[in-house]
Each structure stands twice: as structure tokens, then as C-alpha cells.
Design a protein around this motif. Structure first.
Motif: not given
Length: 680
Positions: A535-541, A520-529, A567-573
Motif C-alpha cells: 500500500n501507499l502511505e500518502r500522495v501529495e500533489t 494530500t491523500l491518505w489511507d489509500i486503497t486505489s493504488y498499490t505501492g 506530486g509525490e507518492e510515499f511508501d510506508p518504508d
């Protein structure tokens, strides 16, 4: 979350018959009890919680790869992104690394003899692992976070370690002269390579090696017969290396290596991920990459001292000159901005000092194998803000310790790394600070239990932080978020392995290793949503990796490497979507037969499913067939020390686009390869 991955795992295990014949130790920092079992094409690592794969020199030669990225995409969970050219190809491990915009996202690390390379976010350029496979005798891939704490922070996908050749590899450790000459030819693109090694040991304790490799390739042809644009290259590479050992029982050693690869490309697309100039147009591009490493080792007759000090310097220069008339935007109001991008030269330099000591000792009933170290690093990047490449200096300092503790059948390995970072902009930033400080404490714990009958189980948990980088400098709100925020991730792994002899018949050997992971990756700065914040909220693989090997005394062997993942990527809303860089489901099975160490014939089948291109469009499953033969003539007369290799890649001439690659860049069609190596 991991449960869905078990679907299909049974089928993979049923196919996983494959080989071990010899065992040897390894100097990999941490998890130091690793054994390597060999027999087929691939070395397999056992006795450790670390997901580790080694591609040795024999396999490097057998695969006849044009790039290192092309070589290691056979490792479970590793994806080659965007083709087979040094400038354009990228490495993705477990869904992290190269992406559709940059050749790296800072979540994999690449080192050549300890020198850090290929870590800049340069727009529309690949991994920058710009070197030739024939310079190396070994490529080691560490997957995940748990084995990364001796190499850096923020490593989620894994680590790629390259070790250059040594003179003693050619002189058999005896004073005198030696060397080898290799010629390679591939039919697709009329590819040609020549690699010359000259080795000299004037006396015991001193050895010198020179290597010159030239690789040349025209544009490749896809399976449908069409030309793959922007796939030609010509790269001369150099390696010079010297090693000295001295003192009582050779307790001191000093090694110096310098390697360099240069390409001078004329009228080629600026966008290395594409096959034509497109909007950006074409450029004349000079790419010059060099790395130098000096390593001192003090290893006296003491279990408490095995000291290494590695000082390295890497430098990459990329010079561009726009080709007039090549962009359709020429003459429009937006062209001056585009011109500033494609004409911008790039340079970054990394100087690093790493000092480690490995100590073995007992405390009561607990045996320790502890690696402790410090690392100081300075990265300097020339300013090209107009091209989205801000300049500055990044100074980092790190402390790390990895202690492998054995208590009977149980092994407990805690690992810690503390790292500080100071970034200073080369130019004054209006309205925001010019320098930034950040630090992070990260670490993990691995557990393993050996049942004593060839079966062992293991598991690990790891946490790491990806500290801000020079690329994050800027005055915008998004840049300020990136430069002040550390990306964070945790990874959990669970697996089992078995190795034994006389499993199905007398004298056979069998090894298998399965590994489940979840990140699980969070506080993401490398990818945009796509949310309002961008910003993306988190990525789960999550995924399952399989490596196995089976071999008989008759010379028959089977090697297996597989990966199932999601894997999934999650936007805040918003609800989760498929993670854009998810590694594909892949199964590779190799059937082979060796004849008295003179002839090795193999058939490799690679099936890849759940594929998508760089735009996230679904792609059909693809199955490739590769045939290889290695012949070592009877060693007499002028044939002494010679080897001949034949190969057919994509034997059925499949027309397909590689996983995560640009839809305009298809993979190469059928390719016949032949190489001749003569040792002297």
C-alpha cells in the motif's frame, strides 16, 4: 510546499492577456454568485472561490473533438489519457481520474443531465464517458474538492457536468419548428460525423428535441506516418428530450431526457489502452451506454423556494466474444484464465434521486444563498469475479448543505456532506462478510474578499472521503483492507482574480485568474505501492492554474490557460517518488481576430513539459500549433443560419506520445478538419 510552483508563474502571468464582454448568472450549486465573462473562445468564471471552466456550444463546435475527453483536455489541470477513441480515452484532473490500469479511480465524477456515468473500475478500459460531444450544449469542469459536495463523496480531481441540448436552442423560444444539420470531416483517419437536430415547440410551455449523431473514424496516423492501431471506431448516438413548463408565471417545469451511444466493434484488441491485441488477444465488443434523467423544478415567486428533484438512471452493457487464435497464450495452461477475463460481459446500472432547494434570505447583516439537498443512489453491478469484476449492490444516502454568506465585501461559504454506504455482494464470500457499511462526514470552507475595483482574493480548505465501492469486494487481505477503509484527502487553495475594462485602450476588456492548490491523500486503497504491505502511505500533489482573457473592440482577442504542477507518492518504508499520475506542466495561448461576427480566425499554441508516459518514462517537451477559422456567411437566402468551420490540428505534424499515455499509442499527426452547420 507550494513555494516551488511560483517559479515560472510570472512568465505565465505576463502572457495572460484575454477577454470578457458579457456577464450572466449561473445555476451551479453552491458558490452561487459566479459571473461568467465571455469574449474569446472560453467562458471565464469570476466572483467565486470555485475553480470552474465552461466549454460552451460554440467552442464544442469549433474544436470538432471526437470525444468529450478530447474536448476538455484544454482546461487547466486536465489531461487526456490514451488517445482519442471513446472506449480507450480517460480523463485525469489534477493528477487523479484515469490511470494506467483503469479508466477511473473514483476521484472524479461525471454527470449527464444529473445522471452519474463512467465510474466503474473496468480493467484496461477507459473512462466509460461513452458519448458524443455533439449531443451537448455545455460541458462544465469543476476542479478540486471544494465545489464537489453537491455531486458526491471522495472527489479529489473534480467534476465534469454535461448538459444536453434543448429544443428552445433551435426555435429561439418561440412556438414552431427548428433544428440544424452538421457535417464534419477530418483528414486523419477519414473521420466523418453527421449530427441532426429536430426541434418542435407546439405551444408555449412545451418543447421536444430529437438528435441523431453518427461518428465514424478509421485508424489514425501518427506524426511519423505510422498507423495508430486500435484507433478506429463507429458510434451512433441518440438524444430525445422534452420539457414542459406550466403554472402561474411558469413556476413548474418538467424535463425528460434520454441519450444513448452504441458501438459494435469486430476483431479489436481487448486492451483498449494498447494498439494491438498483445497477450489478451482480440475480441468482438458491443458497448451500449444509455442514461435517462427526469427533472422537476418548482420555482415560485419566493426567495425561499427553488426546488429541484432529479431522478436518473444510467446503464452500460459491454459484451465480449474472444476471437480464436488472436492471443499468443492460446494453448498454454494460463489461457483458460485469460479466456474467462476477455469473454466476461459487463453491466452496471445506477439509479439516483437528488432533491435540492435553493433559498435566499437575510439574517441581520448577513445575506444567505443556501443550497440544501438529499441524495439516494443504488448501483447494481453484474458479477464477473473471474474477470476481476465482483458483482453486488451499493446503496448510498447523502445529505448536503452549502451556504454562501455575504457580509459586505466578504463572502464565507461553508459546505457539508454526510454520506452512508451499504455494499452487498451478489455471491457468497467464503470466510468474510457478504455486506459492509461505511459512512463519512466531509466538508469545506471557502472565503473571498472583493476589493470593489475588479480585484478579489479567495481561498478554501476542503476534506472528503472516498467510501469503498463494489470493486473492493473480495476475500483476500488486500480486498478486505479496501472494503473496510475510506480514502481520505484534504485540499487547500489560494488565489486572486481581476477583471476590468479600458485597461490598455478604450473599450478593451481584461480578466485574469490564478489559483494555487495543494492536496494530500491518505489511507489509500486505489493504488498499490512497492512496500511490504503493498500500500501507499500518502500522495501529495500541488499546482498553479491560470486562466485569462483579453479582448478589444476591434475584435482582437487572446485566451490563456496554463498549469504548473508536481506530486509525490510515499511508501510506508521508502522515500517519496514522483506521483505516477501527476498532471503535466502546460501552457495554451490562443491569438484570435473576429470580423463583425462573420469571421473568427485563431491560432492556438500548446506547450507541454515535464511529461511522462504510463510507464513513468520521461518524455521530451512538445509544442503543438492548431489553426481554426469559423465563417458565418451573410444571412440571406439559403445561407441563412449556416456556419463553416476549418481547422488544422498538430499543424507541424509533431510525432509524440501524450502525457500519461501508453508508449505504444502515439498521438495523431497533422489533421485537417472541416464542418458545415445549417440551422433551419
Amino acid at each position: 510546499m507550494i513555494t516551488p510552483l511560483l517559479r515560472g508563474t510570472t512568465a505565465l502571468v505576463c502572457l495572460s492577456l484575454a477577454v470578457p464582454a458579457a456577464a450572466q448568472g449561473t445555476d451551479t450549486p453552491g458558490f452561487l454568485g459566479t459571473l461568467i465573462f465571455t469574449g474569446g473562445k472560453r467562458d471565464l468564471s469570476f466572483g467565486t472561490a470555485l475553480a470552474r471552466t465552461v466549454v460552451d456550444e460554440e467552442e464544442i463546435q469549433d474544436r470538432q473533438a471526437s470525444t468529450v475527453a478530447q474536448l476538455i483536455d484544454s482546461v487547466p489541470g486536465v489531461t487526456l489519457v490514451n488517445g482519442t477513441t471513446p472506449q480507450g480515452s480517460g480523463i485525469n484532473i489534477r493528477g487523479f481520474g484515469a490511470n494506467t490500469t483503469y479508466g477511473t479511480d473514483q476521484k472524479i465524477a461525471v454527470q449527464i443531465d444529473g445522471a452519474s456515468v463512467g465510474s466503474e473500475e473496468l480493467y484496461r478500459i477507459g473512462t466509460q464517458l461513452f458519448t458524443d460531444p455533439l449531443l451537448y450544449k455545455e460541458v462544465e469542469v469543476l476542479r478540486g474538492t471544494i465545489g464537489s459536495f453537491a455531486y458526491g463523496s471522495g472527489i479529489v480531481g473534480g467534476v465534469v457536468l454535461l448538459e444536453t441540448k434543448d429544443a428552445s436552442d433551435f426555435t429561439e423560444g418561440e412556438p414552431g419548428f427548428g433544428g440544424s444539420q452538421t457535417f464534419e470531416y477530418s483528414s486523419n483517419g477519414d473521420g466523418f460525423a453527421s449530427s441532426t437536430n429536430l426541434a418542435w415547440m407546439p405551444a408555449e410551455g412545451a418543447e421536444f428535441l430529437l438528435n441523431y449523431t453518427l461518428r465514424d473514424q478509421d485508424d489514425l496516423t501518427a506524426g511519423d506516418g505510422d498507423t495508430i492501431g486500435n484507433s478506429a471506431f463507429r458510434t451512433p448516438s441518440y438524444l430525445a428530450k422534452g420539457t414542459f413548463t406550466f403554472g402561474d408565471d411558469d413556476e413548474h417545469s418538467l424535463s425528460i431526457s434520454h441519450s444513448r451511444t452504441v458501438a459494435d466493434d469486430k476483431d479489436v484488441p481487448y486492451d483498449q489502452f494498447d494498439t494491438s491485441g498483445g497477450t489478451f488477444g482480440n475480441v468482438d465488443r458491443l458497448t451500449d451506454t444509455a442514461q435517462t434523467a427526469v427533472e422537476y423544478r418548482y420555482n415560485p415567486a419566493s426567495d425561499l423556494i427553488d426546488l429541484r428533484a432529479n431522478l436518473s438512471y444510467s446503464d452500460q452493457v459491454i459484451e465480449y466474444d474472444y476471437v480464436p487464435g488472436s492471443s499468443p497464450l492460446e494453448g498454454t495452461p494460463t489461457f483458460p484464465f485469460l479466456l474467462s477475463t476477455v469473454n466476461a460481459d459487463q453491466q452496471y446500472e445506477t439509479t439516483k434521486l437528488t432533491v435540492t432547494n435553493r433559498a435566499q434570505f437575510d439574517t441581520g447583516t448577513v445575506s444567505h444563498d443556501m443550497l440544501a439537498g438529499i441524495e439516494a443512489q443504488r448501483r447494481v453491478r453484474a458479477d464477473n469475479s473471474d474477470a476481476g469484476a465482483p458483482g453486488g449492490t451499493n446503496d448510498r444516502f447523502a445529505l448536503f448543505v452549502i451556504d454562501e454568506m455575504s457580509i459586505g465585501a466578504v463572502t464565507v461559504t461553508p459546505a457539508l456532506r454526510y454520506e452512508t454506504s451499504h455494499i452487498e455482494s451478489e455471491t457468497e464470500l467464503a470466510g468474510v462478510p457478504d455486506n459492509y457499511d461505511k459512512d463519512g462526514l466531509m466538508g469545506g470552507l471557502a472565503l473571498a474578499y472583493d476589493f470593489g475595483n475588479g480585484l478579489s482574493v479567495f481561498g478554501s480548505a476542503a476534506y472528503t472521503e472516498n467510501l469503498p465501492i463494489i470493486d473492493d469486494l473480495g476475500t483476500s487481505a488486500s480486498a478486505q483492507y479496501r472494503i473496510t477503509t475510506s480514502e481520505k484527502s484534504h485540499t487547500f487553495e489560494l488565489g486572486a482574480e481581476y477583471t476590468g475594462t479600458d485597461v490598455l485602450t478604450t473599450g478593451d476588456t481584461f480578466s485574469v485568474r490564478g489559483n494555487l492548490y495543494e492536496t494530500t491523500l491518505w489511507d489509500i486503497t486505489s493504488y498499490t505501492g512497492t512496500s511490504s504491505t503493498g500500500n501507499l502511505e500518502r500522495v501529495e500533489t500541488r499546482g498553479f492554474e491560470l486562466e485569462a482573457s483579453y479582448g478589444r473592440k476591434s475584435g482582437f482577442y487572446v485566451d490563456v490557460a496554463g498549469h504548473l504542477g508536481s506530486g509525490e507518492e510515499f511508501d510506508p518504508d521508502e522515500d517519496g517518488a514522483v506521483w505516477r499520475n501527476t498532471a503535466a506542466d502546460r501552457l495554451q495561448v490562443t491569438l484570435g481576430q473576429k470580423f463583425d461576427d462573420r469571421l473568427d480566425l485563431s491560432w492556438e499554441v500548446v506547450h507541454t513539459g515535464d511529461r511522462r508516459d504510463s510507464t513513468s518514462e520521461d518524455l521530451p517537451d512538445v509544442t503543438l500549433h492548431n489553426l481554426r477559422a469559423t465563417w458565418a456567411p451573410e444571412q440571406q437566402g439559403w445561407l441563412d443560419g449556416s456556419e463553416v468551420r476549418f481547422g488544422i490540428e498538430n499543424a507541424l505534424d509533431e510525432d509524440y506520445v501524450g502525457h500519461l499515455s501508453s508508449p505504444t499509442r502515439p498521438a495523431p499527426g497533422r489533421t485537417f478538419k472541416v464542418s458545415l452547420t445549417k440551422a433551419f
